[in-house]
Write an enzyme that holds these catalytic residues in place. Structure first.
Site, mmCIF file in Angstrom:
data_model
loop_
_atom_site.group_PDB
_atom_site.id
_atom_site.type_symbol
_atom_site.label_atom_id
_atom_site.label_comp_id
_atom_site.label_asym_id
_atom_site.label_seq_id
_atom_site.Cartn_x
_atom_site.Cartn_y
_atom_site.Cartn_z
ATOM 1 N N GLY A 1 0.823 -1.130 -0.193
ATOM 2 C CA GLY A 1 0.167 -0.121 0.015
ATOM 3 C C GLY A 1 0.793 1.217 0.041
ATOM 4 O O GLY A 1 0.533 2.141 -0.447
ATOM 5 N N THR A 2 1.878 1.394 0.851
ATOM 6 C CA THR A 2 2.763 2.395 0.801
ATOM 7 C C THR A 2 3.371 2.801 -0.514
ATOM 8 O O THR A 2 3.358 3.867 -0.891
ATOM 9 C CB THR A 2 3.918 2.178 1.821
ATOM 10 N N CYS B 1 1.619 7.703 23.211
ATOM 11 C CA CYS B 1 2.246 7.056 24.057
ATOM 12 C C CYS B 1 2.939 5.886 23.262
ATOM 13 O O CYS B 1 4.146 5.211 23.716
ATOM 14 C CB CYS B 1 1.951 6.532 25.304
HETATM 15 C C1 LIG Z 1 -5.163 3.296 4.921
HETATM 16 C C2 LIG Z 1 -3.666 2.804 4.568
HETATM 17 N N1 LIG Z 1 -3.031 3.257 3.718
HETATM 18 C C3 LIG Z 1 -1.634 2.756 3.407
HETATM 19 C C4 LIG Z 1 -1.320 1.730 4.222
HETATM 20 C C5 LIG Z 1 0.205 1.119 3.899
HETATM 21 O O1 LIG Z 1 0.079 -0.094 3.274
HETATM 22 P P1 LIG Z 1 1.248 -0.987 3.610
HETATM 23 O O2 LIG Z 1 1.354 -1.138 4.887
HETATM 24 O O3 LIG Z 1 1.049 -2.364 3.007
HETATM 25 O O4 LIG Z 1 2.367 -0.575 2.879
HETATM 26 C C6 LIG Z 1 -1.997 1.239 5.183
HETATM 27 C C7 LIG Z 1 -1.675 0.165 6.232
HETATM 28 O O5 LIG Z 1 -0.585 0.105 6.761
HETATM 29 C C8 LIG Z 1 -3.230 1.847 5.441
HETATM 30 O O6 LIG Z 1 -4.040 1.586 6.548
HETATM 31 S S1 FES Z 2 4.961 8.146 26.773
HETATM 32 FE FE1 FES Z 2 3.079 9.171 27.451
HETATM 33 S S2 FES Z 2 3.332 8.770 29.694
HETATM 34 FE FE2 FES Z 2 5.168 7.673 28.774
#
Ligand SMILES: Cc1ncc(COP(=O)(O)O)c(C=O)c1O
Ligand code: FES
Ligand SMILES: Cc1ncc(COP(=O)(O)O)c(C=O)c1O
Ligand code: FES
Lengths: 137, 397, 397
Positions: free
Chosen positions: C79-80, C332
């Site tokens: 996806g990326t 976090c």
């Molecule tokens: C909405 C969306 N776009 C893009 C990606 C990226 O896909 P990938 O991790 O397969 O590269 C993700 C998931 O990680 C996603 O949820």
């Molecule tokens: S990183 Fe958010 S409280 Fe520790």
């Protein structure tokens, strides 16, 4: 190489391979730099092609086209043989991949050259040939 | 001509430079990461540690195989991505400084086409010639270097003719001049020992499917301190340099494969050389046949020979009908209808380059395979020469 | 607090938006392409046809699933890569014409960080706000369009809150104005019906590991006639637009998975919605708990709730100790220590965004899983609230 069965048949067991002693007409086309040379030999009696042979340096499509084209012109009058196009050769082979159509053009040109060679030997005007197909596609 | 191919006959595969099968032990190691151990390595729970650990282990396996540090290894989708990243990444990151790149005329298209694209972006590229054995001359490298050279990219070993380049020397020169040095080692892994320190390289590309790992995964070694742009933008994977959910099973496979390849290197090379000696002895007995590439400085599994007067695609087709898989540098098999740029760069005339046959051995090949090839090929060459108008009389029957 | 986790206990996996396991039927279909059917699809012999045919089949499976034509589908590494390619590829190919891009504030980082990078390259980007449910307003799209806008990229459905965007309407506007329109459909495949014609999109990204296919492979739909640069340079694969030896097993897996996901879409959605209703009923009974995202226009498998006064990482840690895998938008857990940009864009204050919990269901989840989550979570929330100085008296025990 997605060749039809017909192409493979003619490639693996080509018809009419070989040189011809004292041919009535010879035509050589192609360019070794492009990886293809085709030589067509004709035996002619009363304006009819009684025998045809070929020698080819080239790919599978070039060899199969040589085989099919020489088959197609045998028994034909010179007028009929002149009209056999590369498309007709390719169709008789159940088609060629698009990048290989130029190999069938060699066959058409080879036949034209051979017929004109015969005409010149007979003291006739050569017929007008198509310009050479571009080297290497 | 009768052929012995029927639906049950096994293919004699002699095209390992194109790709290898995935080793069954390697595949075995990958399998759990598709199913039970499938978690996203970036996730914050226990089962994600399993994926993370697997990637760490693979990174160490790659680092160990090429004598790099763990944090110098970045996973990619293959050799092409590694090459594209190395070259574009360094070019753009260092652009302000300068804009000249040096590469060789016989690189893989993943390097050559990337450099040609960079030329359109305003970079200048010098393509080094090679000698008749396909080797870059150190003198030519020295001469090509300019004030504004940022990157040299020369492949470790060529994929067509197997010629091994003087990488270590080129690297030394590059380092002296403060120029980044990349090598495409895609064909070298598992064939010859590799050590990024000894080779003096800053970047090194590799691709899993060339050494019995899966397709679709590769790696790029980036020496610490190298200025390089990120390749993709998105999540924080690969230290934010190459975003995208990691191909965990693929990475596990790459790691297992490179470890196996490295541990079996000597044994494998000996096996390859023995088979190749037998192969070349047979091939070179065929008249009007020439060896392409370097007689000694070549990958142990590579044989590349040229048969005069005939054309490579026809050879391949006939071999195929006898269930033998091989490769050629002939124009007639390439989409562009141009003969191999590698053979042309080695000085072979076009009509000669057309008659090339590349046979690349792999670990499951046997003496029987070699003998079957030789016994099948000889009549094929004769037959095609008998048809060729270029063949001199004495070579026809 | 005792937990019931021991080495034999199965994880209750409620994080399918992060990644899915590979379906065993899908994996089964991939396996032969690692071993017997391993040839390089570009090679000129019979066994390579098998690989080529497999890719063709997968391309048809993808095309059919989204109502595209076969030659409009390009395979990528995920996806990326699809997002990076779509956006950078269109931006640079159309640069001379203009240089303005519109996207939304709640995109995945693969889109957002790509756009931010393009800003450094001289492009101008408008980040559309969203309403409190996470939806882009059509009016805002219209207002943002300029003379020199080349591309609009708005995701089909959000990965955190599941909100589905009015893609078809945005697409209509883009098309009227002659602006390219890309949608990141990574989270939508297998969840809601998809049709590139009905959606009026020119480019659409998808990623195999979100719908029970393998990791490391994705696809980009590129409508015929779209001006887009190649993503990688090298061999002639993917019509020279995306060089690199094809990940044949991965592509086969993607094809099989999308076919399966599409054929089971309704059944799957019903199953997901039933489980989610049960889940949300339980969750929203916990006091000071809010639903994030749209009440109806959301992915059937997505539940995202915010618990006031506590922090998400703590929730995840405790859930993890009970073998439950989930996700949060809390700062976090993020490397950047920034809370979810999506929740912030929806108008949740920072301290509230911290208490988010994303539960994304998958096809193997059961009512028992939901009940186990609910029964485990309630005491966790109580416990954390009891510790928090922000919790009002009446919510402490
Ligand atoms: C909405 C969306 N776009 C893009 C990606 C990226 O896909 P990938 O991790 O397969 O590269 C993700 C998931 O990680 C996603 O949820
Ligand atoms: S990183 Fe958010 S409280 Fe520790
Ligand atoms: C020398 C060389 N470099 C790069 C590549 C590209 O690798 P991949 O096909 O894995 O992208 C190959 C093989 O195709 C190669 O032989
Ligand atoms: S002779 Fe070269 S393509 Fe046919």
């Amino acid at each position: 190489m997605m060749y039809s069965e017909k192409v493979m048949e003619h490639f693996m067991n080509p018809h009419n391979v070989g040189e011809m002693e004292n041919p009535d007409g010879v035509g050589e086309v192609g360019n070794p730099q492009c990886g293809d040379i085709m030589r067509i030999y004709l035996r002619i009696e009363n304006d009819v092609i009684t025998d045809a042979k070929f020698m080819t340096f080239g790919c599978g499509a070039a060899i199969a086209s040589s085989s099919m084209a020489t088959d197609l012109i045998k028994g034909k009058t010179l007028e009929e043989a002149w009209k056999i196009t590369n498309k007709a050769v390719a169709e008789a082979l159940n088609g060629l991949p698009p990048v290989k159509m130029h190999c069938s053009v060699l066959a058409e040109e080879g036949i034209h050259k051979a017929i004109n060679d015969y005409r010149e030997k007979q003291g006739l005007e050569p017929l007008e040939e198509k310009p050479d197909a571009d080297c290497c596609g | 001509m009768k052929n012995n191919m029927d639906s049950t006959s096994k293919t004699v595969y002699l095209d390992h430079a194109a790709t290898t099968f995935t080793d069954t032990e390697v595949l075995e190691k990958m399998l759990p990461y598709f199913t039970e151990k499938f978690a996203n390595p970036s996730s914050p729970y226990n089962i994600a540690h399993v994926s993370r650990d697997a990637i760490d282990r693979a990174r160490k396996q790659v680092a160990d195989a090429i004598n790099a540090e763990i944090n110098e290894i970045y996973f990619t989708s293959g050799g092409t991505e590694s090459d594209n990243w190395a070259i574009k990444g360094v070019a753009f990151a260092n652009r302000k400084k300068s804009n000249h790149i040096i590469t060789s005329a016989i690189e893989h298209h993943a390097v050559l086409h990337t450099c040609q694209w960079l030329e359109k972006q305003g970079f200048e590229v010098t393509y080094l010639p090679v000698d008749k054995f396909g080797q870059v001359r150190i003198e030519d490298v020295k001469k090509a270097i300019r004030e504004d050279t940022i990157l040299i990219s020369v492949m470790l070993a060529n994929n067509e003719i197997g010629t091994i380049q003087p990488i270590s020397e080129i690297g030394r020169i590059a380092r002296e001049k403060g120029i980044y040095f990349h090598t495409d080692a895609v064909q070298g892994i598992g064939q010859i020992p590799l050590d990024v320190e000894g080779l003096n390289v800053d970047l090194l590309s590799l691709s899993s499917h060339k050494f019995y790992g899966p397709k679709g995964v590769g790696a790029l070694y980036i020496k610490k301190g190298t200025r390089i742009d990120s390749y993709s933008h998105g999540g924080a994977q690969e230290k934010k340099k190459r975003a995208g959910t990691e191909n965990v099973p693929g990475i596990v496979g790459l790691g297992a494969a490179i470890e196996q390849a490295t541990s079996q290197l000597e044994e494998h090379a000996t096996h390859m050389k023995n088979l190749r000696t037998r192969l070349l002895e047979g091939l070179l007995q065929i008249p009007a046949t020439h060896l392409a590439g370097h007689p000694e400085k070549r990958l142990p599994n590579n044989a590349n020979v040229i048969f005069e007067y005939i054309e490579g695609e026809s050879i391949l087709l006939m071999l195929n009908s006898f269930s033998i898989a091989a490769s050629t540098g002939s124009a007639c098999t390439s989409a562009s209808l141009e003969p191999s740029h590698v053979l042309i760069a080695c000085g072979f005339p076009h009509e000669i380059a057309h008659g090339s046959l590349r046979l690349t051995l792999g670990k499951e090949n046997t003496e029987e395979d070699v003998d079957y090839l030789l016994q099948t090929l000889e009549p094929i060459i004769k037959r095609l020469r008998a048809m060729s108008p270029m063949t001199p009389k004495e070579l026809r029957e």
